[in-house]
Design a protein around this motif. Structure first.
Motif, PDB file in Angstrom:
ATOM      1  N   ASP A  40       1.686   6.014  87.241  1.00 28.76           N
ATOM      2  CA  ASP A  40       1.708   5.700  88.615  1.00 28.76           C
ATOM      3  C   ASP A  40       1.341   6.748  89.532  1.00 28.76           C
ATOM      4  O   ASP A  40       1.536   7.985  89.011  1.00 28.76           O
ATOM      5  CB  ASP A  40       3.180   5.240  89.086  1.00 28.76           C
ATOM      6  CG  ASP A  40       3.234   4.793  90.527  1.00 28.76           C
ATOM      7  OD1 ASP A  40       2.911   3.703  91.114  1.00 28.76           O
ATOM      8  OD2 ASP A  40       3.468   5.748  91.521  1.00 28.76           O
ATOM      9  N   GLY A  41       0.799   6.661  90.659  1.00 30.90           N
ATOM     10  CA  GLY A  41       0.245   7.487  91.657  1.00 30.90           C
ATOM     11  C   GLY A  41      -0.698   8.552  90.583  1.00 30.90           C
ATOM     12  O   GLY A  41      -1.464   8.183  90.098  1.00 30.90           O
ATOM     13  N   TYR A  42      -0.395   9.913  90.693  1.00 32.47           N
ATOM     14  CA  TYR A  42      -1.330  10.914  90.121  1.00 32.47           C
ATOM     15  C   TYR A  42      -0.383  11.381  88.699  1.00 32.47           C
ATOM     16  O   TYR A  42      -0.428  12.389  88.472  1.00 32.47           O
ATOM     17  CB  TYR A  42      -1.616  11.994  90.686  1.00 32.47           C
ATOM     18  CG  TYR A  42      -2.704  11.961  91.640  1.00 32.47           C
ATOM     19  CD1 TYR A  42      -3.241  10.577  92.095  1.00 32.47           C
ATOM     20  CD2 TYR A  42      -3.753  12.904  91.949  1.00 32.47           C
ATOM     21  CE1 TYR A  42      -4.498  10.260  92.539  1.00 32.47           C
ATOM     22  CE2 TYR A  42      -4.813  12.830  92.745  1.00 32.47           C
ATOM     23  CZ  TYR A  42      -5.113  11.324  93.188  1.00 32.47           C
ATOM     24  OH  TYR A  42      -6.395  11.269  93.833  1.00 32.47           O
TER      25      TYR A  42
ATOM     26  N   HIS B 121       3.604  10.893  93.612  1.00 35.80           N
ATOM     27  CA  HIS B 121       3.411   9.155  93.575  1.00 35.80           C
ATOM     28  C   HIS B 121       2.878   8.622  95.298  1.00 35.80           C
ATOM     29  O   HIS B 121       3.153   7.527  95.404  1.00 35.80           O
ATOM     30  CB  HIS B 121       4.626   8.424  93.306  1.00 35.80           C
ATOM     31  CG  HIS B 121       5.429   8.907  91.828  1.00 35.80           C
ATOM     32  ND1 HIS B 121       4.480   8.453  90.754  1.00 35.80           N
ATOM     33  CD2 HIS B 121       5.855   9.711  91.458  1.00 35.80           C
ATOM     34  CE1 HIS B 121       5.216   8.807  89.599  1.00 35.80           C
ATOM     35  NE2 HIS B 121       5.749   9.673  90.005  1.00 35.80           N
TER      36      HIS B 121
ATOM     37  N   VAL C 106      -3.288  10.255  97.569  1.00 29.59           N
ATOM     38  CA  VAL C 106      -2.783   9.697  95.967  1.00 29.59           C
ATOM     39  C   VAL C 106      -2.700   8.224  96.284  1.00 29.59           C
ATOM     40  O   VAL C 106      -3.236   7.447  95.210  1.00 29.59           O
ATOM     41  CB  VAL C 106      -1.505  10.215  96.016  1.00 29.59           C
ATOM     42  CG1 VAL C 106      -0.896   9.470  94.869  1.00 29.59           C
ATOM     43  CG2 VAL C 106      -1.624  11.733  95.799  1.00 29.59           C
TER      44      VAL C 106
ATOM     45  N   GLU D  94      -4.825   6.103  93.573  1.00 24.69           N
ATOM     46  CA  GLU D  94      -4.109   5.894  92.439  1.00 24.69           C
ATOM     47  C   GLU D  94      -4.667   4.858  91.524  1.00 24.69           C
ATOM     48  O   GLU D  94      -4.535   4.698  90.421  1.00 24.69           O
ATOM     49  CB  GLU D  94      -2.568   5.778  92.825  1.00 24.69           C
ATOM     50  CG  GLU D  94      -2.317   4.527  93.643  1.00 24.69           C
ATOM     51  CD  GLU D  94      -0.750   4.559  93.790  1.00 24.69           C
ATOM     52  OE1 GLU D  94      -0.045   4.940  93.169  1.00 24.69           O
ATOM     53  OE2 GLU D  94      -0.365   3.649  94.854  1.00 24.69           O
TER      54      GLU D  94
END
Length: 458
Positions: free
Chosen positions: A375-377, A268, A349, A353
């Motif tokens: 969220d994030g990757y 994240h 990230v 994102e």
């Protein structure tokens, strides 16, 4: 579940030795599963020479990408110097250095690191330390754990008791007593405050207090939550949710455990996801991305408050693992964290994102896609029969798509990811942290093609 958990994903004669291998979470009736022979960057190759985008980082693990020879070199050097020694009353230089580094990266006073070989062991360790902590501090009845519905926390008997997936537990019952469930934060399926994320988050957090009061605050030791819940498909925390949970835990003297086996180490965009989501846990469990999968390692990290009674004269935590804190694993974890710093993977990230989410949300124009969240990757696509009513798939349709068609079709089309229906049916993607827009577009293109074909089977 991994791609092979849903049965055969390719056809052809079995590879030599397949009849002796017992794969994890896999139907043994499968003729053959893909044999992965090598990896480079964000891609893997099978024994038939096919190149496939690793859209799941192995199993939410390979943060820095495959084929990092510098990590292999570190492992070889450490093995030549000292391949193994236990941390049962002893220490090694890489283990000491890694503990210092993790403590420095963790928020607040999460300063004491207990090493394991994986995430389930870390969760098991957290429950055991919580039980002993309250015995040492004069509250021996506090032993129960509150966790969320559908959440997965590991396969050891204690971690499995914390897991909120009945189908995964029924073959092994009776389990360790003391695990209790509360609602998760799936606002897409919410019946309460579905149009108000703040109110929904407050409602979901208050169910935790309700459970603590029902069981009795003098019996509850811990609340175990993932920052973003994996099972069910990437349930993100609503605004204010974890802040309210922290208040509840403080009010009733309950330890808050942040299970970051998947979420830590950049998934994240931060070393520990609790820092990104703005809450301070008493214990963090982590594993997977710590070494980017180059060696098995996990950890339980506790605050000064939690470790304090264990520092008293003659007190021992009678728990450990032969390979916990393995010096080769610790050395490669340190080198992996060096890559995080030198290549700014967390920053990558955070910078990408939003673009990843935007790319994934293009799939919302497909009739079979009900929701895209994450969220994030770390993203999930929920599959439905009817977008307007959110009608989910039947058991027969799940068997056809999730276990039958999608794993093989996605892999054959060039994408390894995770069709899963432990909650509602989803496809999850979590690529290596080195990826950017080119890989996002490739993931979306393959998903679009494959899900369009899959919708004809409904």
């Amino acid at each position: 579940m991994t791609l092979t958990e849903h049965g055969p994903t390719s056809t052809g004669s079995a590879s030599a030795g397949w009849g002796n291998l017992w794969p994890h979470f896999t139907r043994l009736s499968a003729d053959r599963t893909p044999v992965i022979t090598r990896g480079e960057g964000a891609y893997i190759w099978d024994d038939r020479g096919r190149r496939v985008l690793d859209g799941l980082s192995g199993l939410f693990v390979v943060q820095a990408g495959h084929g990092r020879r510098e990590l292999a070199s570190v492992m070889a050097a450490q093995a030549a110097e000292l391949a193994y020694f236990p941390v049962w009353g002893y220490a090694t230089p890489p283990v000491i250095e890694l503990a210092e580094r993790l403590a420095a990266a963790a928020p607040g006073d999460l300063n004491r690191v207990f090493f394991t070989t994986g995430g389930g062991e870390a969760v098991e360790s957290a429950w055991k330390v919580a039980k002993q902590y309250f015995k040492l501090t004069g509250r021996p009845l506090k032993h129960k754990v509150i966790s969320r519905a559908i959440a997965y926390h590991g396969t050891p008997q204690g971690a499995l008791a914390i897991t909120g997936l009945p189908a995964m537990k029924q073959q092994f019952e009776p389990l360790t007593p003391g695990g209790f469930r509360v609602p998760n934060t799936n606002i897409y399926r919410a019946t309460e405050h579905a149009d108000d994320p703040v109110a929904f988050g407050r409602w979901a957090a208050d169910r935790i207090e309700e459970a603590i009061l029902f069981e009795g605050p003098d019996t509850v030791a811990a609340v175990v939550l993932e920052p973003v819940q994996n099972s069910g498909g990437c349930f993100t925390p609503p605004p204010g949710y974890f802040q309210r949970v922290r208040e509840i835990c403080d009010k009733h003297d309950v330890l808050l455990v942040s299970d970051e086996v998947i979420c830590a180490f950049g998934r994240h965009g931060s070393t520990f996801a609790c820092a990104k989501f703005g809450y301070q846990p008493d214990i963090v469990t982590c594993a997977k991305g710590m070494s980017s999968g180059y060696a098995p390692i996990g950890a339980m990290i506790t605050t000064d408050r939690v470790v304090e009674p264990f520092l008293r004269d003659k007190t021992v935590f009678p728990h450990g693992y032969t390979f916990g804190g393995h010096p080769v694993a610790a050395a490669v974890a340190l080198a992996n964290l060096d890559i995080f710093d030198s290549e700014r993977l967390n920053e990558n990230v955070l910078a990408n994102e939003s673009a990843f989410g935007t790319t994934m949300r293009r799939l919302l124009d497909l009739p079979v896609v009900g929701d895209v969240r994450g969220d994030g990757y770390f993203w999930a696509v929920e599959l439905v029969k009817d977008k307007n009513t959110k009608q989910t798939l039947t058991a027969e349709e799940r068997e056809t798509l999730i276990r039958g068609y999608l794993p093989k079709a996605l892999f054959d089309n060039g994408l390894y990811c995770r069709p899963d229906d432990r909650g509602d049916p989803v496809v999850q993607v979590a690529p290596p942290l080195i990826c950017g827009q080119a890989e996002f577009d490739e993931i979306e293109r393959i998903l679009r093609h494959t899900l369009t074909e899959a919708s004809t089977l409904l």
